[in-house]
Scaffold this motif. Structure first.
Motif: not given
Length: 419
Positions: A283-312
């Protein structure tokens, strides 16, 4: 778990595109069929998140390293609710009621929150359980369940109540994982097979367990695809996305209190909301996680939980889903059942596989990994009920013939608050 399989090498830019806005993992960009409710209730992926926190919160005492003067903190994954108990009333007194140290200190009288300090920081054994409303409410329910068990033991004349209550709650929780959670997620036949014959690809010796990367970075991330687009917290309440509306790390607002009967099927209540069907889309809420969850990221794509899962999966060199399927003797999914053009990242493959089998539970690859790891961790823990008393049955009250999570949550609802 499968050390002989070659890692899948995929361009990180391709992974970031697939998991980001407009990619194949974005439910808003590629919606599934209308009505994507699964068979199970909406709370089960959050219970899975609690399990993930529990097995990664465990730690053994600091021990000497072979090098003089060096120390290490060895981590031993167990399903033992350390995320709740931490170091007990002596080592973590801020978690317990000073007037009755056998019981946890509770937060709001209706159980909607946990104790917090003056700055709103949760006083709990694992701060990750304050990441959003659902996992926090489950954590608070387990605190109340422990306190209720203390009362029941005292009614029976037990004096060593804390240790007895801790063991009782832990063993009932382990029972729920094996006999309620896993059958819903992977199917009862697979659970019974692994219980009877042990794990074929994961069977650590006692006291030497680890968490395989195929589990932590792929299979047990299935729940991200089960998160609903929106939730109702109470009957007649508004529909809210998980993030940012229900983000944690703060006192629970008065209009954000969750009735657990809205996400679990509890006795005497109408059916709860259902989890989203597993379909490889978030869902959209996991494709754009809030900063409280991700912290500061160096790329907008890293706010996506799917991107994080794939990169891991890419960074840790996981094999493709097809190679794991062939290795365990399962025919790989046909090309038209996969959302990836060639060899598929294991996390995506497991979600595609679940969708191929209806989207209500994991398929043979994902199910095998999850069942063998969770049961294997219990087998490797000398203190688990599977080792200490394998024939033991639940002793807490049950509404039906088999004790389950709904009974434990019902017990928690009857616990008396203590502030």
């Amino acid at each position: 778990m499968f050390p002989g399989l070659a890692p899948l090498v995929t361009d990180p830019r391709l992974l970031a595109h697939a998991g980001g806005h407009g990619g194949i993992c974005d439910a808003a960009a590629i919606p599934g069929p209308s009505g994507d409710d699964a068979a199970e209730s909406a709370g089960w992926p959050f219970f899975g998140q609690l399990i993930a926190h529990d097995i990664t919160a465990d730690r053994s005492p600091i021990t000497s390293d072979p090098h003089p003067g060096a120390l290490r903190n060895a981590r031993t994954p167990k399903l033992d609710l350390e995320m709740l108990y931490s170091d007990g009333p002596t080592g973590s007194p801020f978690l317990y009621d000073t007037g009755d140290p056998a019981k946890f200190l509770l937060g709001h009288p209706d159980g909607c929150d946990v104790p917090r300090n003056q700055q709103g920081v949760a006083l709990i054994g694992d701060p990750r359980n304050d990441s959003h409303l659902f996992v926090l409410t489950l954590h608070a329910a387990l605190l109340r369940a422990h306190n209720r068990i203390v009362d029941l033991l005292r009614d029976d004349g037990v004096t060593d109540v804390f240790d007895q209550a801790r063991q009782a709650l832990t063993w009932h929780y382990q029972w729920i994982v094996v006999h309620d959670f896993l059958p819903r997620l992977v199917g009862l036949p697979l659970v019974e097979q692994v219980l009877a014959t042990g794990g074929r690809w994961f069977a650590p010796p006692p006291g030497q367990a680890c968490i395989p990367l195929e589990f932590s970075h792929a299979a047990f991330r299935y729940g991200h695809s089960q998160i609903r687009h929106t939730y109702r917290l109470v009957h007649g309440g508004p529909e809210l996305p998980l993030f940012p509306d229900l983000v944690g790390f703060r006192p629970v607002p008065a209009d954000r209190r969750l009735d657990l009967a809205m996400i679990f099927d509890l006795p005497g209540h109408p059916p709860a909301q259902r989890a989203k069907r597993i379909d490889g889309r978030l869902p959209a809420s996991l494709i754009a996680l809030p900063e409280q969850v991700t912290g500061t990221v160096d790329a907008a794509a890293h706010r996506s939980l799917a991107v994080r899962d794939l990169l891991r999966g890419g960074i840790t060199g996981l094999p493709s889903g097809e190679s794991v399927a062939r290795h365990i003797g399962v025919p790989p999914l046909p090309p038209d059942e996969r959302s990836w053009p060639h060899s598929t990242p294991l996390w995506i493959y497991i979600l595609n596989e679940a969708q191929h089998h209806g989207g209500d539970r994991l398929g043979p690859v994902g199910g095998r990994i999850v069942a063998e790891v969770l049961i294997g961790l219990l087998r490797a823990d000398p203190a688990s009920y599977l080792n200490r008393e394998p024939g033991r049955r639940p002793t807490l009250p049950a509404a039906g013939p088999a004790f389950g999570l709904a009974d434990l949550l019902t017990l928690a609802r009857h616990a008396q608050p203590a502030i």
